[in-house]
Write a protein that holds these residues in place. Structure first.
Motif, mmCIF file in Angstrom:
data_model
loop_
_atom_site.group_PDB
_atom_site.id
_atom_site.type_symbol
_atom_site.label_atom_id
_atom_site.label_comp_id
_atom_site.label_asym_id
_atom_site.label_seq_id
_atom_site.Cartn_x
_atom_site.Cartn_y
_atom_site.Cartn_z
ATOM 1 N N GLU A 1 0.841 -1.188 0.000
ATOM 2 C CA GLU A 1 0.000 0.000 0.000
ATOM 3 C C GLU A 1 0.881 1.245 0.000
ATOM 4 O OE1 GLU A 1 -1.910 1.275 3.678
ATOM 5 O OE2 GLU A 1 -0.878 -0.369 4.722
ATOM 6 N N LYS A 2 0.418 2.300 -0.613
ATOM 7 C CA LYS A 2 1.121 3.582 -0.555
ATOM 8 C C LYS A 2 0.686 4.265 0.735
ATOM 9 C CE LYS A 2 2.372 7.687 -3.171
ATOM 10 N NZ LYS A 2 2.190 8.628 -2.039
ATOM 11 N N VAL A 3 1.578 4.284 1.683
ATOM 12 C CA VAL A 3 1.255 4.784 3.018
ATOM 13 C C VAL A 3 1.204 6.311 3.006
ATOM 14 C CG1 VAL A 3 2.021 4.894 5.426
ATOM 15 C CG2 VAL A 3 2.318 2.778 4.106
ATOM 16 N N GLU A 4 0.130 6.849 3.554
ATOM 17 C CA GLU A 4 0.031 8.300 3.735
ATOM 18 C C GLU A 4 0.718 8.641 5.052
ATOM 19 O OE1 GLU A 4 -1.060 10.530 1.588
ATOM 20 O OE2 GLU A 4 -1.396 8.894 0.173
ATOM 21 N N VAL B 1 16.359 0.492 11.067
ATOM 22 C CA VAL B 1 14.949 0.204 10.827
ATOM 23 C C VAL B 1 14.309 1.495 10.330
ATOM 24 C CG1 VAL B 1 12.784 -0.617 11.806
ATOM 25 C CG2 VAL B 1 14.956 -1.550 12.639
ATOM 26 N N GLU B 2 13.976 1.521 9.049
ATOM 27 C CA GLU B 2 13.325 2.690 8.463
ATOM 28 C C GLU B 2 11.828 2.593 8.706
ATOM 29 O OE1 GLU B 2 14.922 4.000 4.546
ATOM 30 O OE2 GLU B 2 16.002 2.091 4.627
ATOM 31 N N LEU B 3 11.237 3.712 9.150
ATOM 32 C CA LEU B 3 9.862 3.709 9.644
ATOM 33 C C LEU B 3 9.030 4.805 8.979
ATOM 34 C CD1 LEU B 3 10.908 3.556 13.389
ATOM 35 C CD2 LEU B 3 9.857 1.650 12.151
ATOM 36 N N PHE B 4 7.736 4.532 8.846
ATOM 37 C CA PHE B 4 6.755 5.553 8.488
ATOM 38 C C PHE B 4 6.001 5.967 9.746
ATOM 39 C CE2 PHE B 4 6.437 3.250 4.204
ATOM 40 C CZ PHE B 4 7.235 4.173 3.555
ATOM 41 N N GLU B 5 5.916 7.273 9.990
ATOM 42 C CA GLU B 5 5.021 7.799 11.018
ATOM 43 C C GLU B 5 3.750 8.249 10.298
ATOM 44 O OE1 GLU B 5 5.133 10.980 14.726
ATOM 45 O OE2 GLU B 5 6.283 11.417 12.916
ATOM 46 N N THR B 6 2.631 7.600 10.579
ATOM 47 C CA THR B 6 1.413 7.827 9.810
ATOM 48 C C THR B 6 0.565 8.932 10.434
ATOM 49 O OG1 THR B 6 0.074 6.207 11.006
ATOM 50 C CG2 THR B 6 1.420 5.379 9.191
ATOM 51 N N GLY C 1 -1.150 8.176 13.726
ATOM 52 C CA GLY C 1 -0.339 7.914 14.903
ATOM 53 C C GLY C 1 0.348 6.568 14.936
ATOM 54 N N ARG C 2 0.252 5.771 13.858
ATOM 55 C CA ARG C 2 0.923 4.474 13.841
ATOM 56 C C ARG C 2 2.366 4.638 13.375
ATOM 57 N NH1 ARG C 2 -1.868 0.869 9.784
ATOM 58 N NH2 ARG C 2 -2.078 2.861 8.679
ATOM 59 N N THR C 3 3.180 3.630 13.711
ATOM 60 C CA THR C 3 4.549 3.547 13.213
ATOM 61 C C THR C 3 4.689 2.226 12.476
ATOM 62 O OG1 THR C 3 5.414 4.872 15.043
ATOM 63 C CG2 THR C 3 6.984 3.543 13.818
ATOM 64 N N LEU C 4 5.007 2.278 11.182
ATOM 65 C CA LEU C 4 5.100 1.088 10.340
ATOM 66 C C LEU C 4 6.534 0.895 9.875
ATOM 67 C CD1 LEU C 4 1.985 1.683 8.019
ATOM 68 C CD2 LEU C 4 2.067 0.440 10.187
ATOM 69 N N VAL C 5 6.972 -0.351 9.824
ATOM 70 C CA VAL C 5 8.320 -0.651 9.337
ATOM 71 C C VAL C 5 8.324 -0.608 7.817
ATOM 72 C CG1 VAL C 5 10.138 -2.394 9.187
ATOM 73 C CG2 VAL C 5 8.924 -2.026 11.359
ATOM 74 N N ASN C 6 9.199 0.205 7.254
ATOM 75 C CA ASN C 6 9.333 0.311 5.806
ATOM 76 C C ASN C 6 10.432 -0.629 5.295
ATOM 77 O OD1 ASN C 6 9.273 1.186 3.121
ATOM 78 N ND2 ASN C 6 10.602 2.937 3.546
ATOM 79 N N GLU C 7 11.673 -0.450 5.760
ATOM 80 C CA GLU C 7 12.804 -1.239 5.275
ATOM 81 C C GLU C 7 13.738 -1.580 6.426
ATOM 82 O OE1 GLU C 7 13.168 -2.286 2.246
ATOM 83 O OE2 GLU C 7 12.081 -0.942 0.905
ATOM 84 N N LEU C 8 14.584 -2.586 6.218
ATOM 85 C CA LEU C 8 15.656 -2.942 7.140
ATOM 86 C C LEU C 8 16.981 -2.876 6.391
ATOM 87 C CD1 LEU C 8 14.244 -6.164 8.897
ATOM 88 C CD2 LEU C 8 13.989 -3.771 9.637
ATOM 89 N N ALA C 9 18.028 -2.411 7.072
ATOM 90 C CA ALA C 9 19.391 -2.448 6.530
ATOM 91 C C ALA C 9 20.311 -2.969 7.621
ATOM 92 C CB ALA C 9 19.837 -1.066 6.065
ATOM 93 N N MET C 10 21.091 -3.997 7.309
ATOM 94 C CA MET C 10 21.986 -4.608 8.298
ATOM 95 C C MET C 10 23.434 -4.257 7.978
ATOM 96 S SD MET C 10 20.118 -8.246 8.975
ATOM 97 C CE MET C 10 18.327 -8.275 9.170
ATOM 98 N N ARG C 11 23.743 -3.001 8.177
ATOM 99 C CA ARG C 11 25.059 -2.413 7.920
ATOM 100 C C ARG C 11 24.956 -0.971 8.391
ATOM 101 N NH1 ARG C 11 23.145 0.774 4.110
ATOM 102 N NH2 ARG C 11 21.677 -0.039 2.591
ATOM 103 N N PRO C 12 26.065 -0.260 8.516
ATOM 104 C CA PRO C 12 25.940 1.176 8.751
ATOM 105 C C PRO C 12 25.057 1.817 7.684
ATOM 106 C CG PRO C 12 28.197 0.480 9.103
ATOM 107 C CD PRO C 12 27.467 -0.712 8.528
#
Length: 379
Positions: A178-181, A250-255, A258-269
């Motif tokens: 979904e395209k998160v608003e 952990v890249e997040l969307f603040e909707t 008031g929700r917080t959704l996980v967008n992407e993960l990166a396992m490195r600097p």
């Protein structure tokens, strides 16, 4: 005394800055780089030029390394399992790293853990995309290649059935979301050691332009203590559940609701943690080195009330060095970090960090320096 050798797969700027963080500790680095001109290959002393996708090359490289880590997530999972079978410590390990390599695997695992994510599904063809869109009230939807995408590549925002055909032309699996608003994008950066020690940096706001990180503000302005702690706890939980060793972003969307959704993960600097080089007691790079060597982790707390990082992107003005005179004279506290890359339009060639007690002032200083170095302003 013999100091350990850290093998770093990938020769980009993340490897360059990780190598820099290991120098004060006397840590030796061995680099597997695509070309001698890669950012880290220009500064590291022990460089192997080769293809990380070739198992024999990886095995030869790993000989003499006390641990192998990465500045990207693209090494084939089966190759990492082979290195582990050879007795090479791989950190993060393949069972963890696959969640940053494969978006379908990531979403399935986060779902199983009950971690909030955007609505999603693996789709087979454009008709499947149309059906997915209809289930959520229609277009637009976001399509992502399951593997290989970064910095906006491999990501499409599609607004109709005709546009939905493009991602399938590469012949790779596609994830529909979904395209998160959202109100804004946040990032929670944590570091975890093999023995389970973990630290969390302040949650930051990440501002994207054309799918590329432009500005990071630490800490995220206006984020409540409860929301900040919740995002940190979420990132620490993901790191523990996936058995991550090293840095996890952990890249997040603040909707808007008031929700917080996980967008992407990166396992490195990660780009969202570059501010820590000058704004935290211990940088993300120093803590990543400590983690992969199972050393005690350093203090992640900020040194100043506000730190702002702005990426320096290439433009039509290649002579960035000449801009140092103006930028350093205007702001003696400014920290410039350049990656040794050829300047090309839109390419990340460096970043600047500023810090202080007044957020508006700190933001202006960072923005001015990044724009001046790029040549988009002249005074």
């Amino acid at each position: 005394m013999t100091f350990p050798v850290v093998g770093m797969v990938g020769g980009g700027q993340l490897a360059r800055m990780t190598h820099e963080a290991g120098i004060p500790l006397g840590i030796r680095f061995k680099l597997l780089s695509d070309t001698p001109q890669d950012s880290a290959a220009l500064v590291a002393g022990d460089v192997v030029i080769g293809d990380y996708r070739d198992l024999d090359t990886l095995r030869d490289f790993a000989r003499g390394c006390d641990v192998v880590t990465f500045d990207h997530e693209h090494v084939p999972t089966e190759h990492l399992r082979a290195l582990e079978a050879d007795g090479v410590p791989v950190r993060p390990g393949p069972d963890a790293l696959v969640h940053a390599q494969d978006k379908g695997v990531m979403r399935a695992r986060l779902d199983a853990l009950g971690i909030p994510c955007p609505r999603h599904r693996i789709v087979a063809d454009p008709a499947d995309v149309v059906a997915f869109a209809a289930e959520g009230g229609g277009f637009p939807v976001v399509l992502k290649t399951v593997r290989g995408g970064y910095d906006g590549k491999g990501v499409w925002v599609v607004r109709n059935a005709e546009q939905a055909a493009e991602p399938f032309r590469a012949g790779v699996p596609v994830l529909a979301e979904e395209k998160v608003e959202f109100v804004r994008e946040l990032a929670a950066n944590v570091v975890r050691s093999p023995h389970g020690q973990a630290v969390a940096y302040p949650v930051v706001e990440s501002i994207q332009v054309d799918g590329v990180c432009d500005t990071v503000i630490a800490p995220a302005p206006g984020l409540s203590d409860q929301s900040s702690a919740g995002a940190q706890e979420l990132a620490l939980r993901i790191a523990a559940e996936l058995d991550v060793v090293g840095h996890l972003a952990v890249e997040l969307f603040e909707t808007r609701d008031g929700r917080t959704l996980v967008n992407e993960l990166a396992m490195r600097p990660h780009n969202s943690g570059h501010w820590t080089m000058d704004g935290a007691v211990t940088s993300q790079f120093a803590n990543h080195v400590r983690a992969v060597l199972d050393l005690p982790l350093g203090d992640p707390r900020p040194r100043a009330p506000w730190t702002v990082m702005c990426n320096v992107l290439g433009g039509d003005y290649p002579d960035m060095y000449s801009g140092y005179l103006h930028c350093m004279a205007r702001d003696p506290q400014l920290k410039i970090h350049m990656y040794g890359k050829d300047v090309k339009p839109g390419r990340k060639v460096g970043h600047v960090n500023t810090y202080g007690a007044d957020l508006a002032d700190v933001r202006e200083r960072a923005r001015h320096a990044a724009d001046y170095l790029r040549g988009t302003i002249t005074q």
